[in-house]
Design a protein around this motif. Structure first.
Motif, PDB file in Angstrom:
ATOM      1  N   GLU A 131     -36.120 -20.033 -30.626  1.00  0.00           N
ATOM      2  CA  GLU A 131     -36.667 -21.387 -30.700  1.00  0.00           C
ATOM      3  C   GLU A 131     -36.307 -22.117 -29.395  1.00  0.00           C
ATOM      4  OE1 GLU A 131     -38.513 -22.684 -32.980  1.00  0.00           O
ATOM      5  OE2 GLU A 131     -38.276 -21.379 -34.758  1.00  0.00           O
ATOM      6  N   ASP A 132     -37.315 -22.660 -28.720  1.00  0.00           N
ATOM      7  CA  ASP A 132     -37.087 -23.309 -27.419  1.00  0.00           C
ATOM      8  C   ASP A 132     -37.738 -24.699 -27.421  1.00  0.00           C
ATOM      9  OD1 ASP A 132     -36.466 -23.804 -24.749  1.00  0.00           O
ATOM     10  OD2 ASP A 132     -38.266 -22.787 -24.039  1.00  0.00           O
ATOM     11  N   THR A 133     -37.099 -25.635 -28.112  1.00  0.00           N
ATOM     12  CA  THR A 133     -37.655 -26.990 -28.211  1.00  0.00           C
ATOM     13  C   THR A 133     -37.510 -27.768 -26.903  1.00  0.00           C
ATOM     14  OG1 THR A 133     -35.547 -27.793 -29.078  1.00  0.00           O
ATOM     15  CG2 THR A 133     -37.209 -27.080 -30.686  1.00  0.00           C
ATOM     16  N   LYS A 134     -36.570 -27.370 -26.043  1.00  0.00           N
ATOM     17  CA  LYS A 134     -36.348 -28.064 -24.782  1.00  0.00           C
ATOM     18  C   LYS A 134     -37.209 -27.506 -23.651  1.00  0.00           C
ATOM     19  CE  LYS A 134     -32.939 -30.531 -26.522  1.00  0.00           C
ATOM     20  NZ  LYS A 134     -33.017 -32.008 -26.695  1.00  0.00           N
ATOM     21  N   GLY A 135     -37.833 -26.364 -23.867  1.00  0.00           N
ATOM     22  CA  GLY A 135     -38.649 -25.758 -22.830  1.00  0.00           C
ATOM     23  C   GLY A 135     -37.830 -25.217 -21.671  1.00  0.00           C
ATOM     24  N   THR A 136     -36.615 -24.749 -21.977  1.00  0.00           N
ATOM     25  CA  THR A 136     -35.720 -24.266 -20.925  1.00  0.00           C
ATOM     26  C   THR A 136     -35.727 -22.745 -20.774  1.00  0.00           C
ATOM     27  OG1 THR A 136     -33.890 -24.251 -22.518  1.00  0.00           O
ATOM     28  CG2 THR A 136     -34.183 -26.242 -21.172  1.00  0.00           C
ATOM     29  N   VAL A 137     -36.335 -22.046 -21.714  1.00  0.00           N
ATOM     30  CA  VAL A 137     -36.370 -20.571 -21.640  1.00  0.00           C
ATOM     31  C   VAL A 137     -37.429 -20.150 -20.626  1.00  0.00           C
ATOM     32  CG1 VAL A 137     -36.826 -18.446 -22.898  1.00  0.00           C
ATOM     33  CG2 VAL A 137     -35.558 -20.307 -24.001  1.00  0.00           C
ATOM     34  N   GLN A 138     -37.008 -19.338 -19.686  1.00  0.00           N
ATOM     35  CA  GLN A 138     -37.914 -18.896 -18.637  1.00  0.00           C
ATOM     36  C   GLN A 138     -38.213 -17.407 -18.777  1.00  0.00           C
ATOM     37  OE1 GLN A 138     -36.009 -20.058 -14.965  1.00  0.00           O
ATOM     38  NE2 GLN A 138     -36.557 -22.230 -15.222  1.00  0.00           N
ATOM     39  N   SER A 139     -39.170 -16.961 -17.981  1.00  0.00           N
ATOM     40  CA  SER A 139     -39.660 -15.588 -18.100  1.00  0.00           C
ATOM     41  C   SER A 139     -38.576 -14.556 -17.832  1.00  0.00           C
ATOM     42  CB  SER A 139     -40.835 -15.380 -17.148  1.00  0.00           C
ATOM     43  OG  SER A 139     -40.429 -15.589 -15.799  1.00  0.00           O
ATOM     44  N   ASP A 140     -37.671 -14.833 -16.873  1.00  0.00           N
ATOM     45  CA  ASP A 140     -36.646 -13.843 -16.551  1.00  0.00           C
ATOM     46  C   ASP A 140     -35.683 -13.636 -17.715  1.00  0.00           C
ATOM     47  OD1 ASP A 140     -35.663 -16.410 -16.266  1.00  0.00           O
ATOM     48  OD2 ASP A 140     -34.228 -15.833 -14.704  1.00  0.00           O
ATOM     49  N   MET A 141     -35.485 -14.677 -18.536  1.00  0.00           N
ATOM     50  CA  MET A 141     -34.617 -14.533 -19.705  1.00  0.00           C
ATOM     51  C   MET A 141     -35.257 -13.612 -20.750  1.00  0.00           C
ATOM     52  SD  MET A 141     -33.445 -18.497 -20.120  1.00  0.00           S
ATOM     53  CE  MET A 141     -32.796 -19.428 -18.721  1.00  0.00           C
ATOM     54  N   LEU A 142     -36.553 -13.761 -20.917  1.00  0.00           N
ATOM     55  CA  LEU A 142     -37.250 -12.870 -21.861  1.00  0.00           C
ATOM     56  C   LEU A 142     -37.278 -11.437 -21.328  1.00  0.00           C
ATOM     57  CD1 LEU A 142     -40.261 -15.088 -23.021  1.00  0.00           C
ATOM     58  CD2 LEU A 142     -37.966 -14.878 -24.002  1.00  0.00           C
ATOM     59  N   LEU A 143     -37.423 -11.287 -20.036  1.00  0.00           N
ATOM     60  CA  LEU A 143     -37.401  -9.948 -19.439  1.00  0.00           C
ATOM     61  C   LEU A 143     -36.028  -9.312 -19.621  1.00  0.00           C
ATOM     62  CD1 LEU A 143     -38.748  -7.710 -17.857  1.00  0.00           C
ATOM     63  CD2 LEU A 143     -38.079  -8.900 -15.743  1.00  0.00           C
TER      64      LEU A 143
END
Length: 247
Positions: A131-143
């Motif tokens: 859950e990313d309500t702040k919009g702080t999760v970026q693509s490199d974290m998912l990678l």
């Protein structure tokens, strides 16, 4: 004046009634069949009698030769029987080998299809939700999450309906993330097939994926399951230059 029939004696009338014989058609056919049967039996008896007589009158050398010929014929028939049985065994073995080869080929094709993302897969694994309500999760974290799951033995992964394969890439797209050109939004849901007892601990190691995401004020939940279905598919791509080395 008496009629001629009345002047005949009883014996004369009996003879006149029996002769000439008056045969009906069925009686004639039966008579012919009986004659043919009797003639055939007579010929058979005569033939057997001639054979027996010939054998009784044959010389010892002739009898030995006849026995040798019978033995040779018996041996040829036995050799032919063994040859046919050998061919049957070879055909059965060949059929079994061909069936096993087809089975292994189909299994290999299925495994490669799972790795390439062209076929659906199911098995034990985990479901991970970010859950990313702040919009702080970026693509490199998912990678990084994908890499950690692969290192822990993940065999099939999909994220928000996008199948993850060997050449999958992540990119930032504003406050969203793009996976292989497909834009996805939070919450990010990972469906992962693998050994749950290995996958979940790999995500929760100190300084690992979960702690990194939580530092970015994201909320992470991981649930183990005995059956995870990964059904997002990729289109098989024909290589432009690479060809099988066996061609």
């Amino acid at each position: 004046m008496p009629r001629p029939e009345e002047s005949l004696t009883g014996r004369q009338r009996l003879v006149k009634g029996l002769w000439p014989p008056r045969l009906t058609r069925p009686q004639l056919i039966v008579a012919l069949l009986l004659f043919g049967l009797g003639f055939g039996l007579a010929v058979q008896v005569a033939s057997n009698s001639d054979t027996d007589s010939a054998l009784r009158g044959a010389r010892q050398e002739d009898l030995v030769r006849i026995l040798d010929e019978l033995d040779s014929r018996t041996q040829r028939l036995e050799d032919e029987r063994q040859g046919l049985e050998k061919q049957r065994s070879e055909l059965q073995s060949s059929s079994d080998q061909a069936a096993e080869a087809r089975k292994q080929t189909a299994e290999k094709e299925r495994q490669l299809g799972i790795l390439a993302g062209t076929v659906a897969a199911q098995g034990p694994g985990i479901t991970m939700t970010i859950e990313d309500t702040k919009g702080t999760v970026q693509s490199d974290m998912l990678l990084d999450t994908i890499q950690e799951l692969r290192a822990a033995g993940a065999e099939a992964i999909q994220v928000n309906g996008v199948r993850v394969v060997a050449n999958t890439y992540f990119a930032d797209a504003g406050k969203s993330v793009s996976v292989d050109g497909n834009k996805i939004n939070a919450p990010y849901r990972f469906k992962v097939i693998g050994k749950p007892q290995d996958l979940e601990p790999a995500l929760n190691i100190p300084g690992g994926v979960v702690q990194t995401l939580e530092k970015e004020q994201a909320t992470v939940s991981v649930a183990q399951s005995g059956k995870i279905v990964v059904d997002a598919l990729r289109q098989a791509k024909q290589p432009d230059y690479a060809r099988s080395s066996s061609q």
